[in-house]
Scaffold this active site. Sequence first.
Site, PDB file in Angstrom:
ATOM      1  N   SER A   1      18.124  36.993 -60.176  1.00  0.00           N
ATOM      2  CA  SER A   1      18.738  38.266 -60.569  1.00  0.00           C
ATOM      3  C   SER A   1      19.569  38.834 -59.419  1.00  0.00           C
ATOM      4  O   SER A   1      20.490  38.180 -58.937  1.00  0.00           O
ATOM      5  CB  SER A   1      17.652  39.241 -61.028  1.00  0.00           C
TER       6      SER A   1
ATOM      7  N   HIS B   1      -2.983   8.134   6.061  1.00  0.00           N
ATOM      8  CA  HIS B   1      -3.153   6.856   5.363  1.00  0.00           C
ATOM      9  C   HIS B   1      -4.631   6.478   5.406  1.00  0.00           C
ATOM     10  O   HIS B   1      -5.189   6.039   4.398  1.00  0.00           O
ATOM     11  CB  HIS B   1      -2.279   5.790   6.020  1.00  0.00           C
TER      12      HIS B   1
ATOM     13  N   HIS C   1      -9.429   2.416  -1.183  1.00  0.00           N
ATOM     14  CA  HIS C   1      -8.001   2.192  -0.988  1.00  0.00           C
ATOM     15  C   HIS C   1      -7.375   1.783  -2.316  1.00  0.00           C
ATOM     16  O   HIS C   1      -7.570   0.666  -2.791  1.00  0.00           O
ATOM     17  CB  HIS C   1      -7.799   1.111   0.066  1.00  0.00           C
TER      18      HIS C   1
ATOM     19  N   CYS D   1       0.803  -1.223   0.000  1.00  0.00           N
ATOM     20  CA  CYS D   1       0.000   0.000   0.000  1.00  0.00           C
ATOM     21  C   CYS D   1       0.838   1.276   0.000  1.00  0.00           C
ATOM     22  O   CYS D   1       0.336   2.350  -0.329  1.00  0.00           O
ATOM     23  CB  CYS D   1      -0.929   0.015   1.206  1.00  0.00           C
TER      24      CYS D   1
END
Length: 1019
Positions: free
Chosen positions: A642, A333, A370, A198
């Site tokens: 020219s 978390h 999650h 995780c």
Amino acid sequence: MTTTTSGAHREILQQSLQEIRRLRAQLAAHSAPAAVLGAAVRMPSGIEDLRGYWSALRDGVDAVTELLGGTDGRRGPGAGVDPNGRYGGLLSTVDSFDAEFFGISPAEAERMDPQQRLVLEVAWEAIEDAGLTLDTLRTATTGVFIGVYGSDYLMMQVADSSGVNAYTAPGGVHSIVANRLSYVLDLSGPSMAVDTACSSSLMALHLAVRALRDGDCDIALVGGVNTILSPVSTTVTEKVLPLAPRGRCRAFDASAEGIVRAEGCGMVVLTRESFAAAGAQRPRAVIRGTAVNHDGRTNGLTAPSPRAQTDLLRRALRDANAEPDDVVYIESHGTGTPLGDPIEFDAIRTVYGAGSDPCPVGAVKTNFGHQEAAAGIAGLIKAILVLEHDEAPANLHLERVNPEIDLTGTRLLLPQAPTPLADRVGPKLAAVSSFGFGGANVHTILESRPRTPADTETGNPSSARGDRGTLILPISARSAPAAKALATRYAEKLAEADVATAVEICAAAATRRSHLPVRLCLTGATAEELAQRAGSATVISRPKASPRQRTLFVFSGQGSQWAEMGRALYAEPVAAAELDACEVVVAERAGWSLRAELLADPADSRLERTDIAQICIAAVEFALTALWRSWGVAPAAVVGHSMGEVVAAAVAGMLTREQAFDILVRRAVLTEKYARGGAMCAVALPADDVAALLDPDSGVGIAAVNGPRSTVITGPAAAVDTVAATASARAEVRRLPVDYAFHSTLLAPCAEEFADQLAAITASTPTIPVYSTVTGQRVSADQLSGQHWARNLVDTVLFAPAVTAALRADSTLTTVLEVGPHPVLIRDLAAVAAAAGRSPALVASLRRGRSAADSLHRSLADLYVDGHDITWNAVLDPPGVRVELPHYSWVRRRYWLPEHIGKIAHTHPVDGATDVRESSAPAPLGRDAHADRPAQLQALTEFVRERIARALQRPITEIDGSTPIREFGLESLVVVEMKNELEAESGILVPLHKLLEVLDRGSARDLAAVIIGADTERP
């Protein structure tokens, strides 16, 4: 003795001081912040950009739905739900991908884990958000760090070994998620996949920051990805971690009951803060510090450690050189488990709880679930957006705080509604945590980007070059549908923009996007006009261009001038500098002001005089050349019509500016003196046909051969009119608006005088080929004598032969650019090129009566669309603010495992694309087939054609057996797979090196012959 000792001491002190400085610099580098230049996401609920991500967070979107029960990758209505009633945050699509953009064959794409596909697309979007080009990434050392740990797609393939092929391993293993991104973008820095469960993506961030500090890379692409493709992986997960029975992540709530699995992908682009400042990139945020650790031996492998988490947070603060109360937002978390939440919050309270400024604690998992390996990067990007918007979104499903969580006496709060961050002076800090279920933990400290006055402004038109009157917008893609879709997105953005914002949009699109092969380039005087053109733009698919476009510069002669033709050029610094240099030279040699003549209004202009016009034309051509070169358009060869040949020779390095004007001033004076009083006519007939109409005694001659049916006659006015009247019975005749007989017998008396005047001028070796309109061929330095320039004044201008010689000598000349005040040769150039069997892009420079922005920018747009690499920083100033441009418009098709592998649905295209996988059945390849060699050769050729068609997902009728295989763009893995199938079906063992040799230079028939040869050699 004393002096010597004192000197030695001084030297020792100096060396010591240098060493102290070195050590300080080294120490500073090892704690240097990393700038977050850009970010991108792919989130559940159809979110594909940062704006959508923030809107979902701000508005409290709950993106969790029922998990799916199938393994066919299909999402949306009709997809079967999980029979066990489990929930998850799912992406809107995982089975579609723009393989063409990344140069990946359909056969390989269908074996690629969707996680690889997501990383490729989202990484590209993050690079775009960062304002970096591929050239920048490749020039710097760019690393790739990706968090990943799911293997559903690989497990689905290896469940039945008969479904394994050469693409299975590179399509499924974790390392290739990072390695493929490095390969596809041609990046040379470290490239690694990180699996700490995780915490994988935030661990990847930690490693990237360390790599930047250690000098292992200058730029880092960092991210994480997670997909849920099989119910089996969810079953595996719930055996280890508690899944929430009611299907919601209730972080920090008293009713928290477990995790909810989710998919997602996030990418950020990092660089050292000093590197970002040098590149003038405005970061979204700064990574001040990171720390990692492990829980150690707890009461279970998956059980968290309060002590380890507390220590982790403190270490990260030390690495950031920050105090706990500097942090005003924490992204936790926050998994929503009854055990994990209180332990995590206890560590947060211990470290961050004291202080006066309130500090919200958030959990993105309450919105999306999650995201496992992508969880950390999802939280990081959320924290960046929180700092940008100065607001913390609500935590969803938070009704009553877990009684094990004590907020009393702390500055911490769990927001249940959008909450402004603490009002404080200076940058604000945020912290992000990510914990792996195996105990690998990461904590990161972010700092908001310092605000500047530009952050509150929409733009400043005077700071960019768009204030000159025209906006120019380059748009590019790898396919016509993508370019069209991207143009539509730009139209929508421009429709809401004022002119200042439109200037910034154009500047960002030009200087901060990679320029791909399929292109549009739009100009407009207003944002509204530009928006309308973008909305109605048509994309024309062009043949594959040369690796680098090469341009023939053609310098026009007299007749292209017009009053005030220099006014627009003086607004361009590069052109103005060249005109100023010419001003000095002309004043010395001609005694009049070039600037005054170039800026004179029509009433005061003297450009009707040859002795003025030719000098002014040459100066304009020098200025245009300098400007084109500064914009990245340089001549590969030159032709001058020219008097334009003098400029051409100087541009090629054969003459200096001073030598060129020595020739031009003398030439112009003689022309004014001797050629006045004559006339000229253009006749739409071949030169030989016109020559047959001329009387040698009339004084009429051919002045120029401009094209296959474009000839100019010159001489005394009455005699020219007589020839013109005769020619008009056969073709169109047009009297030129001049009172001179250029390149006529009227100039013959001064030819010798002119040659003598230029005898001292010596030409240098050219840096690029010069094709002369005197000889009609390429010329060298020793040919440019005084006699050559006298012929240039008097003889016929062999323009068509000179251009033809240039185009035939160099097949890589893909563009012809007329350099002059007004295009007078484009029509003839088209005819000459067609006669030579060529079709180059024909582009002009200035146009009579138009601003430089209106004419030059339109021409620049044409060159860009034709494939030229434009130096956009020289055309438009970089944007003064961070500009949100539309992301690339992916043209996706469905790619999935074939039906026979794990009973997975057969691949079929989406969005109206047709299924091209069906082709003829493979030819039989039994061992007895070698008895009839011609038949076996035919059978094997068909086998190879069928495999190529299948790899490219094209009908077999489009695969010619005699076409070199390399022209199909096959990768070596296709041949490896072909070898494996061949050996399985026929028993013929073919050395791989022989197959690869044929891949490099042979056809399908050649490959079949090699296979037959291998069969013959077997025992």
